[in-house]
Design a protein around this motif. Structure first.
Motif, PDB file in Angstrom:
ATOM      1  N   THR A 156       0.853  -1.191   0.000  1.00 36.44           N
ATOM      2  CA  THR A 156       0.000   0.000   0.000  1.00 36.44           C
ATOM      3  C   THR A 156       0.891   1.244   0.000  1.00 36.44           C
ATOM      4  OG1 THR A 156      -1.338  -1.273   1.550  1.00 36.44           O
ATOM      5  CG2 THR A 156      -2.058   0.990   1.111  1.00 36.44           C
ATOM      6  N   LEU A 157       1.923   1.202   0.802  1.00 41.99           N
ATOM      7  CA  LEU A 157       2.842   2.343   0.888  1.00 41.99           C
ATOM      8  C   LEU A 157       3.486   2.644  -0.461  1.00 41.99           C
ATOM      9  CD1 LEU A 157       4.731   1.858   4.280  1.00 41.99           C
ATOM     10  CD2 LEU A 157       3.057   3.612   3.672  1.00 41.99           C
ATOM     11  N   ARG A 158       3.840   1.589  -1.176  1.00 46.06           N
ATOM     12  CA  ARG A 158       4.465   1.783  -2.486  1.00 46.06           C
ATOM     13  C   ARG A 158       3.521   2.538  -3.421  1.00 46.06           C
ATOM     14  NH1 ARG A 158       7.419  -2.874  -1.766  1.00 46.06           N
ATOM     15  NH2 ARG A 158       5.692  -4.217  -2.432  1.00 46.06           N
ATOM     16  N   GLU A 159       2.248   2.144  -3.410  1.00 45.03           N
ATOM     17  CA  GLU A 159       1.255   2.806  -4.266  1.00 45.03           C
ATOM     18  C   GLU A 159       1.099   4.279  -3.888  1.00 45.03           C
ATOM     19  OE1 GLU A 159      -2.498   0.672  -4.203  1.00 45.03           O
ATOM     20  OE2 GLU A 159      -1.384  -1.171  -4.673  1.00 45.03           O
ATOM     21  N   VAL A 160       0.988   4.522  -2.583  1.00 47.15           N
ATOM     22  CA  VAL A 160       0.808   5.887  -2.094  1.00 47.15           C
ATOM     23  C   VAL A 160       2.010   6.754  -2.486  1.00 47.15           C
ATOM     24  CG1 VAL A 160       0.683   7.306   0.002  1.00 47.15           C
ATOM     25  CG2 VAL A 160      -0.713   5.246  -0.185  1.00 47.15           C
ATOM     26  N   LEU A 161       3.202   6.209  -2.291  1.00 42.35           N
ATOM     27  CA  LEU A 161       4.418   6.964  -2.619  1.00 42.35           C
ATOM     28  C   LEU A 161       4.472   7.315  -4.102  1.00 42.35           C
ATOM     29  CD1 LEU A 161       7.186   5.393  -0.392  1.00 42.35           C
ATOM     30  CD2 LEU A 161       6.556   7.802  -0.553  1.00 42.35           C
ATOM     31  N   HIS A 162       3.996   6.391  -4.912  1.00 44.83           N
ATOM     32  CA  HIS A 162       3.957   6.621  -6.352  1.00 44.83           C
ATOM     33  C   HIS A 162       3.065   7.833  -6.657  1.00 44.83           C
ATOM     34  CE1 HIS A 162       4.340   5.503 -10.514  1.00 44.83           C
ATOM     35  NE2 HIS A 162       3.033   5.699 -10.652  1.00 44.83           N
ATOM     36  N   GLU A 163       1.894   7.877  -6.029  1.00 43.47           N
ATOM     37  CA  GLU A 163       0.960   8.999  -6.221  1.00 43.47           C
ATOM     38  C   GLU A 163       1.569  10.313  -5.724  1.00 43.47           C
ATOM     39  OE1 GLU A 163      -3.084   8.620  -4.667  1.00 43.47           O
ATOM     40  OE2 GLU A 163      -2.775   6.451  -4.642  1.00 43.47           O
ATOM     41  N   VAL A 164       2.237  10.243  -4.586  1.00 41.96           N
ATOM     42  CA  VAL A 164       2.814  11.463  -4.006  1.00 41.96           C
ATOM     43  C   VAL A 164       3.945  12.005  -4.878  1.00 41.96           C
ATOM     44  CG1 VAL A 164       4.008  12.449  -2.001  1.00 41.96           C
ATOM     45  CG2 VAL A 164       2.087  10.898  -1.660  1.00 41.96           C
ATOM     46  N   HIS A 165       4.787  11.102  -5.370  1.00 37.80           N
ATOM     47  CA  HIS A 165       5.885  11.562  -6.228  1.00 37.80           C
ATOM     48  C   HIS A 165       5.350  12.262  -7.476  1.00 37.80           C
ATOM     49  CE1 HIS A 165       9.553  10.513  -4.232  1.00 37.80           C
ATOM     50  NE2 HIS A 165       9.048   9.337  -3.874  1.00 37.80           N
ATOM     51  N   ALA A 166       4.181  11.825  -7.943  1.00 36.73           N
ATOM     52  CA  ALA A 166       3.590  12.438  -9.139  1.00 36.73           C
ATOM     53  C   ALA A 166       3.206  13.901  -8.902  1.00 36.73           C
ATOM     54  CB  ALA A 166       2.375  11.639  -9.587  1.00 36.73           C
ATOM     55  N   VAL A 167       2.875  14.271  -7.678  1.00 35.43           N
ATOM     56  CA  VAL A 167       2.578  15.684  -7.417  1.00 35.43           C
ATOM     57  C   VAL A 167       3.780  16.416  -6.811  1.00 35.43           C
ATOM     58  CG1 VAL A 167       0.109  15.202  -7.062  1.00 35.43           C
ATOM     59  CG2 VAL A 167       1.572  15.557  -5.084  1.00 35.43           C
ATOM     60  N   ALA A 168       4.678  15.668  -6.187  1.00 36.66           N
ATOM     61  CA  ALA A 168       5.821  16.305  -5.503  1.00 36.66           C
ATOM     62  C   ALA A 168       6.832  16.851  -6.493  1.00 36.66           C
ATOM     63  CB  ALA A 168       6.495  15.304  -4.582  1.00 36.66           C
ATOM     64  N   LYS A 169       6.890  16.246  -7.691  1.00 40.32           N
ATOM     65  CA  LYS A 169       7.904  16.608  -8.688  1.00 40.32           C
ATOM     66  C   LYS A 169       9.289  16.537  -8.062  1.00 40.32           C
ATOM     67  CE  LYS A 169       4.686  16.937 -11.551  1.00 40.32           C
ATOM     68  NZ  LYS A 169       4.492  15.779 -12.397  1.00 40.32           N
ATOM     69  N   SER A 170       9.998  17.664  -7.971  1.00 41.45           N
ATOM     70  CA  SER A 170      11.381  17.580  -7.492  1.00 41.45           C
ATOM     71  C   SER A 170      11.498  17.622  -5.970  1.00 41.45           C
ATOM     72  CB  SER A 170      12.196  18.722  -8.091  1.00 41.45           C
ATOM     73  OG  SER A 170      11.664  19.949  -7.660  1.00 41.45           O
ATOM     74  N   ALA A 171      10.398  17.871  -5.258  1.00 40.69           N
ATOM     75  CA  ALA A 171      10.486  17.958  -3.793  1.00 40.69           C
ATOM     76  C   ALA A 171      10.737  16.570  -3.199  1.00 40.69           C
ATOM     77  CB  ALA A 171       9.199  18.546  -3.220  1.00 40.69           C
ATOM     78  N   PRO A 172      11.679  16.476  -2.248  1.00 40.99           N
ATOM     79  CA  PRO A 172      11.937  15.168  -1.630  1.00 40.99           C
ATOM     80  C   PRO A 172      10.700  14.687  -0.849  1.00 40.99           C
ATOM     81  CG  PRO A 172      13.667  16.760  -1.081  1.00 40.99           C
ATOM     82  CD  PRO A 172      12.565  17.518  -1.740  1.00 40.99           C
ATOM     83  N   VAL A 173      10.509  13.379  -0.817  1.00 42.73           N
ATOM     84  CA  VAL A 173       9.388  12.773  -0.080  1.00 42.73           C
ATOM     85  C   VAL A 173       9.957  11.732   0.882  1.00 42.73           C
ATOM     86  CG1 VAL A 173       7.205  11.497  -0.256  1.00 42.73           C
ATOM     87  CG2 VAL A 173       7.926  13.000  -2.145  1.00 42.73           C
ATOM     88  N   ILE A 174       9.585  11.827   2.148  1.00 43.51           N
ATOM     89  CA  ILE A 174      10.028  10.819   3.110  1.00 43.51           C
ATOM     90  C   ILE A 174       8.812  10.284   3.850  1.00 43.51           C
ATOM     91  CG2 ILE A 174      11.464  10.331   5.145  1.00 43.51           C
ATOM     92  CD1 ILE A 174      13.100  12.882   4.276  1.00 43.51           C
ATOM     93  N   ALA A 175       8.608   8.980   3.778  1.00 44.52           N
ATOM     94  CA  ALA A 175       7.540   8.345   4.545  1.00 44.52           C
ATOM     95  C   ALA A 175       8.180   7.771   5.796  1.00 44.52           C
ATOM     96  CB  ALA A 175       6.880   7.260   3.716  1.00 44.52           C
ATOM     97  N   TYR A 176       7.615   8.067   6.954  1.00 45.27           N
ATOM     98  CA  TYR A 176       8.259   7.660   8.202  1.00 45.27           C
ATOM     99  C   TYR A 176       7.211   7.255   9.231  1.00 45.27           C
ATOM    100  CZ  TYR A 176       6.602  11.843  10.552  1.00 45.27           C
ATOM    101  OH  TYR A 176       5.794  12.794  11.109  1.00 45.27           O
ATOM    102  N   SER A 177       7.700   6.710  10.314  1.00 51.17           N
ATOM    103  CA  SER A 177       6.813   6.407  11.438  1.00 51.17           C
ATOM    104  C   SER A 177       7.473   6.876  12.722  1.00 51.17           C
ATOM    105  CB  SER A 177       6.536   4.909  11.526  1.00 51.17           C
ATOM    106  OG  SER A 177       5.994   4.611  12.801  1.00 51.17           O
ATOM    107  N   ALA A 178       6.751   7.697  13.462  1.00 54.29           N
ATOM    108  CA  ALA A 178       7.267   8.154  14.752  1.00 54.29           C
ATOM    109  C   ALA A 178       7.100   7.047  15.787  1.00 54.29           C
ATOM    110  CB  ALA A 178       6.533   9.421  15.194  1.00 54.29           C
TER     111      ALA A 178
END
Ligand SMILES: Nc1nc2c(ncn2[C@@H]2O[C@H](COP(=O)(O)OP(=O)(O)O)[C@@H](O)[C@H]2O)c(=O)[nH]1
Ligand SMILES: [Mg+2]
Ligand SMILES: [Zn+2]
Length: 353
Positions: free
Chosen positions: A152-174
């Motif tokens: 699920t995370l892989r799919e979500v990250l794919h969607e986020v990268h599509a709008v993030a363009k060059s901005a870095p994306v980090i998925a994390y858990s506190a």
């Protein structure tokens, strides 16, 4: 890493001999400043107050200010604000056409979104525009990865990268502390990062993890809609023991654009680029032949939701621009009036003396 701070050599003293301090909090016209590693209360001079016309003329969290120090508990006096590198602002919520400065001199904006019901790509785009218009570099942080399976995370990250363009994306858990080190890497010495996002996204929890202690209050979100209660009530700059500074902010239910121009913003570079390829230079992307935008939507390479989101933000920005033009004229008049008063006063004093 596209996020990089701009370094400005900052003297400990100004030419007039004032001490340089940093504003870490603001409470209704009273300020808390950090000076020589110590927290002190501060106020602005009467002259500053008198000359101030807009919100920009007052100190904000993150400002470097020239202060006069006093012994004991007397508040320090802020004489002026040093030039700002970046200004992160939004339109205040509600009908007023007013700017709210979230923070200044921010190098990186951490846009935090929870991978629960908080997750929303359209809101992410809006935050990206606001962040990049501030002059700071946006970084997207997706919290609560512990709630999802890896696929699920892989799919979500794919969607986020599509709008993030060059901005870095980090998925994390506190919770599991996964990927926190990647976040830490951004907060080097002399870097100021500001956390923005909805209430309940996990901003204060993450700052506590970075600090290594439970300094900030956090609160559970409602199970049904993941909405957080407003636990963080004010903006606050916190130096990290490991170097760098973080600014916590209360949840922003809405983040209205303020003097932003989505039509030139890197957030929508893909759409702007497509628009340049249309057959007609004045193409409105409705039903003209040879429209690159429409054909990208038709062949699925441009998400229609993203395009609609872009149009909405454009419209909002134009509306704000038309309103603030009027306000700017009023501000100019207010400044002239204040200056006139000064000159009159000066002449009067001169005649007397
Ligand atoms: N499961 C999980 N919960 C988190 C995570 N980060 C924050 N939370 C929880 O989300 C709620 C809201 O966090 P808080 O830091 O107060 O959010 P803020 O309003 O953005 O400051 C709290 O109950 C946190 O324990 C995470 O990575 N995983
Ligand atoms: Mg909080
Ligand atoms: Zn077109």
């Amino acid at each position: 890493m596209s996020a990089h701070p701009r370094h400005i050599p900052r003297p400990d003293r100004t030419e007039e001999g004032h001490t340089v301090a940093r504003v870490i909090a603001e409470h209704k016209g009273r300020y808390v400043i950090l000076v020589n590693g110590e927290e002190r209360n501060a106020e602005i001079t009467g002259k500053m107050m008198f000359e101030a016309v807009t919100r920009k003329d007052y100190p904000a969290v993150g400002d470097w200010v020239a202060v006069q120090l006093y012994d004991g508990d007397s508040p320090c006096i802020i004489h002026h604000i040093l030039p700002r590198t970046t200004t992160l602002s939004r339109k205040t919520s509600g009908k007023e056409m007013e700017e709210q400065i979230i923070a200044v001199n921010v190098d990186i904006v951490f846009i935090v979104q929870g991978l629960d019901n908080d997750f929303n790509l359209r809101r992410l785009e809006r935050f990206l525009v606001v962040a990049s218009q501030s002059g700071a570099a946006p970084v997207i942080l997706l919290s609560k990865t512990d709630l999802h399976a890896p696929e699920t995370l892989r799919e979500v990250l794919h969607e986020v990268h599509a709008v993030a363009k060059s901005a870095p994306v980090i998925a994390y858990s506190a919770k599991t502390m996964e990927h926190l080190d990647e976040i830490r890497k951004f907060i080097t010495d002399d870097v100021t990062v500001c956390f923005v996002g909805s209430s309940g996204a996990g901003k204060s929890t993450l700052i506590n993890r970075l600090l290594g202690r439970e300094k900030l209050a956090t609160q559970e979100v409602r199970a049904e809609d993941s909405k957080g209660k407003h636990t963080t009530t004010h903006r606050e700059l916190i130096p990290l023991p490991s170097g760098g500074c973080v600014i916590d902010t209360p949840g922003l239910r809405e983040i209205g654009l303020w003097e932003a121009d989505p039509s030139t913003d890197s957030t929508f570079a893909d759409i702007i680029e497509l628009g340049l390829q249309c057959k007609f230079t004045d193409c409105t992307h409705h039903d003209e032949p040879g429209c690159a935008v429409r054909s990208a939507i038709d062949d699925g390479s441009l998400d229609e939701g993203r395009y609609i989101s872009f149009l909405k933000l454009l419209k909002e920005a134009e509306f704000i621009a038309s309103k603030t033009d009027i306000t700017k004229q009023q501000e100019r008049k207010a400044r002239e009036k204040k200056l006139g008063k000064f000159q009159k006063e000066y002449k009067k004093q001169h005649r007397k003396g």
